[in-house]
Design an enzyme around this catalytic site. Structure first.
Site, PDB file in Angstrom:
ATOM      1  N   SER A   1       3.905   5.126  13.193  1.00 22.99           N
ATOM      2  CA  SER A   1       3.891   5.640  11.829  1.00 22.99           C
ATOM      3  C   SER A   1       4.820   6.840  11.697  1.00 22.99           C
ATOM      4  O   SER A   1       4.672   7.831  12.420  1.00 22.99           O
ATOM      5  CB  SER A   1       2.477   6.050  11.429  1.00 22.99           C
TER       6      SER A   1
ATOM      7  N   HIS B   1       5.913   1.772  10.591  1.00 15.11           N
ATOM      8  CA  HIS B   1       4.830   1.912   9.618  1.00 15.11           C
ATOM      9  C   HIS B   1       5.138   3.087   8.692  1.00 15.11           C
ATOM     10  O   HIS B   1       5.453   4.188   9.147  1.00 15.11           O
ATOM     11  CB  HIS B   1       3.501   2.146  10.342  1.00 15.11           C
TER      12      HIS B   1
ATOM     13  N   ASP C   1       3.656   5.299   5.549  1.00 19.82           N
ATOM     14  CA  ASP C   1       2.482   5.684   4.772  1.00 19.82           C
ATOM     15  C   ASP C   1       2.904   6.331   3.457  1.00 19.82           C
ATOM     16  O   ASP C   1       3.537   7.389   3.447  1.00 19.82           O
ATOM     17  CB  ASP C   1       1.619   6.667   5.566  1.00 19.82           C
TER      18      ASP C   1
ATOM     19  N   MET D   1       1.578   7.992   0.039  1.00 21.52           N
ATOM     20  CA  MET D   1       0.389   8.631  -0.536  1.00 21.52           C
ATOM     21  C   MET D   1       0.751   9.312  -1.850  1.00 21.52           C
ATOM     22  O   MET D   1       1.803   9.944  -1.953  1.00 21.52           O
ATOM     23  CB  MET D   1      -0.174   9.675   0.435  1.00 21.52           C
TER      24      MET D   1
ATOM     25  N   HIS E   1       2.410   0.926   3.747  1.00 15.82           N
ATOM     26  CA  HIS E   1       0.983   1.058   3.449  1.00 15.82           C
ATOM     27  C   HIS E   1       0.839   1.933   2.210  1.00 15.82           C
ATOM     28  O   HIS E   1       1.058   3.144   2.264  1.00 15.82           O
ATOM     29  CB  HIS E   1       0.284   1.682   4.668  1.00 15.82           C
TER      30      HIS E   1
ATOM     31  N   MET F   1      -1.152   3.920  -0.215  1.00 16.52           N
ATOM     32  CA  MET F   1      -2.403   4.638  -0.488  1.00 16.52           C
ATOM     33  C   MET F   1      -2.234   5.304  -1.845  1.00 16.52           C
ATOM     34  O   MET F   1      -2.111   6.522  -1.962  1.00 16.52           O
ATOM     35  CB  MET F   1      -2.679   5.639   0.626  1.00 16.52           C
TER      36      MET F   1
ATOM     37  N   MET G   1      -8.962   0.576   8.368  1.00 23.34           N
ATOM     38  CA  MET G   1      -8.744   1.990   8.652  1.00 23.34           C
ATOM     39  C   MET G   1      -9.815   2.487   9.623  1.00 23.34           C
ATOM     40  O   MET G   1     -11.006   2.310   9.382  1.00 23.34           O
ATOM     41  CB  MET G   1      -8.790   2.811   7.362  1.00 23.34           C
TER      42      MET G   1
ATOM     43  N   GLY H   1      -5.192   9.353   4.514  1.00 29.09           N
ATOM     44  CA  GLY H   1      -4.651  10.520   3.826  1.00 29.09           C
ATOM     45  C   GLY H   1      -4.064  11.573   4.730  1.00 29.09           C
ATOM     46  O   GLY H   1      -3.236  12.369   4.303  1.00 29.09           O
ATOM     47  N   PHE H   2      -4.473  11.595   5.994  1.00 29.69           N
ATOM     48  CA  PHE H   2      -3.990  12.608   6.931  1.00 29.69           C
ATOM     49  C   PHE H   2      -3.814  11.989   8.308  1.00 29.69           C
ATOM     50  O   PHE H   2      -4.555  11.089   8.702  1.00 29.69           O
ATOM     51  CB  PHE H   2      -4.966  13.784   7.037  1.00 29.69           C
ATOM     52  N   GLY H   3      -2.862  12.490   9.066  1.00 32.31           N
ATOM     53  CA  GLY H   3      -2.679  12.056  10.443  1.00 32.31           C
ATOM     54  C   GLY H   3      -3.501  12.892  11.404  1.00 32.31           C
ATOM     55  O   GLY H   3      -4.085  13.911  11.045  1.00 32.31           O
ATOM     56  N   GLY H   4      -3.555  12.441  12.662  1.00 31.54           N
ATOM     57  CA  GLY H   4      -4.171  13.232  13.723  1.00 31.54           C
ATOM     58  C   GLY H   4      -5.682  13.211  13.773  1.00 31.54           C
ATOM     59  O   GLY H   4      -6.288  14.051  14.447  1.00 31.54           O
TER      60      GLY H   4
ATOM     61  N   ASP I   1      -5.458   1.068  11.974  1.00 27.26           N
ATOM     62  CA  ASP I   1      -4.685   2.289  11.742  1.00 27.26           C
ATOM     63  C   ASP I   1      -5.614   3.489  11.802  1.00 27.26           C
ATOM     64  O   ASP I   1      -6.566   3.572  11.027  1.00 27.26           O
ATOM     65  CB  ASP I   1      -4.019   2.212  10.371  1.00 27.26           C
TER      66      ASP I   1
ATOM     67  N   GLY J   1      -6.054   6.952  14.833  1.00 24.18           N
ATOM     68  CA  GLY J   1      -6.569   7.360  16.135  1.00 24.18           C
ATOM     69  C   GLY J   1      -6.283   6.392  17.262  1.00 24.18           C
ATOM     70  O   GLY J   1      -6.938   6.453  18.314  1.00 24.18           O
TER      71      GLY J   1
ATOM     72  N   GLY K   1       0.421   6.961  15.411  1.00 27.94           N
ATOM     73  CA  GLY K   1       1.253   8.043  14.918  1.00 27.94           C
ATOM     74  C   GLY K   1       1.489   9.119  15.944  1.00 27.94           C
ATOM     75  O   GLY K   1       2.437   9.064  16.733  1.00 27.94           O
ATOM     76  N   SER K   2       0.597  10.096  15.969  1.00 32.91           N
ATOM     77  CA  SER K   2       0.782  11.239  16.870  1.00 32.91           C
ATOM     78  C   SER K   2       0.773  10.814  18.335  1.00 32.91           C
ATOM     79  O   SER K   2       1.490  11.399  19.154  1.00 32.91           O
ATOM     80  CB  SER K   2      -0.296  12.294  16.613  1.00 32.91           C
TER      81      SER K   2
END
Length: 216
Positions: free
Chosen positions: A7, A32, A34, A36, A65, A67, A138, A143-146, A176, A178, A198-199
């Protein structure tokens, strides 16, 4: 073999082209994206111009994606911008508009997907499964990463895989949130075949090795 889709939400936006090329060089499968709107989710990220720019610099499939509220308003623009896969949230609009959006996406030659937030039961996706090429589960709040992986979402994945095998066996399941070198295993065991990361990807000491771990 699983598909890995890093992502760009976790990428360096100052060097986005570099990071997308890095995704290619390390053997990942999709990019990917995102999107938003600050309404459906509290954060604001990127939009159509960034998808257009990404399309010019990579040949990898763009997994977009949305959102956003009432995605039916924008699906055509995102497909024409270069999305190969376009995911909309079933919570973002009325059922008739969600069905219309899926029809529009597929009519334009793009792969269509629906997504479910963690609190949305798997059964809510049932009216849409025959129109989907993928279902996104999900495993964090969008709405947020990490965020930390929600392992209890694997029951939802297993239910959807069993159901899809009966009504639309070619439909993929994407997870998607974690996903890392540890949690990827239970995702695949539960029936997911596309993993967004992502991270965990961007912070990996050896990104190519991380990609192989997730794919195999």
């Amino acid at each position: 073999m699983a598909i890995i889709a890093p992502s760009i939400l976790s990428a360096d936006f100052v060097n986005l082209e570099r990071d997308v090329h890095n995704i290619e060089e390390n053997g990942a499968d999709w990019v990917h994206v995102d999107v938003m709107d600050g309404m459906f989710v509290p954060n604001i990220s990127i939009g159509i111009p960034v998808v257009q720019a990404l399309r010019r610099v990579t040949g990898l499939p763009l997994d977009v994606h949305l959102m956003i509220e009432r995605p039916v308003r924008y699906v055509e623009q995102f497909v024409r911008a270069g999305a190969d896969w376009l995911t909309i949230h079933i919570e973002a609009d009325q059922p008739q508009n969600t069905l219309e959006a899926l029809d529009k996406i597929r009519a334009l030659g793009c792969k269509a997907a629906v997504s479910l937030k963690p609190r949305t039961p798997a059964e809510a996706a049932l009216p849409y499964l025959k129109k989907c090429d993928m279902v996104l589960v999900m495993t964090v709040e969008p709405g947020f990463g990490g965020q930390s992986f929600m392992a209890d979402m694997m029951e939802k994945v297993r239910f959807l895989r069993t159901t899809l095998d009966k009504v639309n066996p070619e439909c993929r399941i994407e997870v998607d949130g974690g996903v890392d070198a540890v949690t990827q295993a239970v995702c695949k065991q539960s029936g997911a075949d596309v993993l967004v990361t992502g991270s965990a990807y961007f912070k990996a000491a050896d990104r190519a090795a991380f990609v192989k771990t997730v794919q195999q």
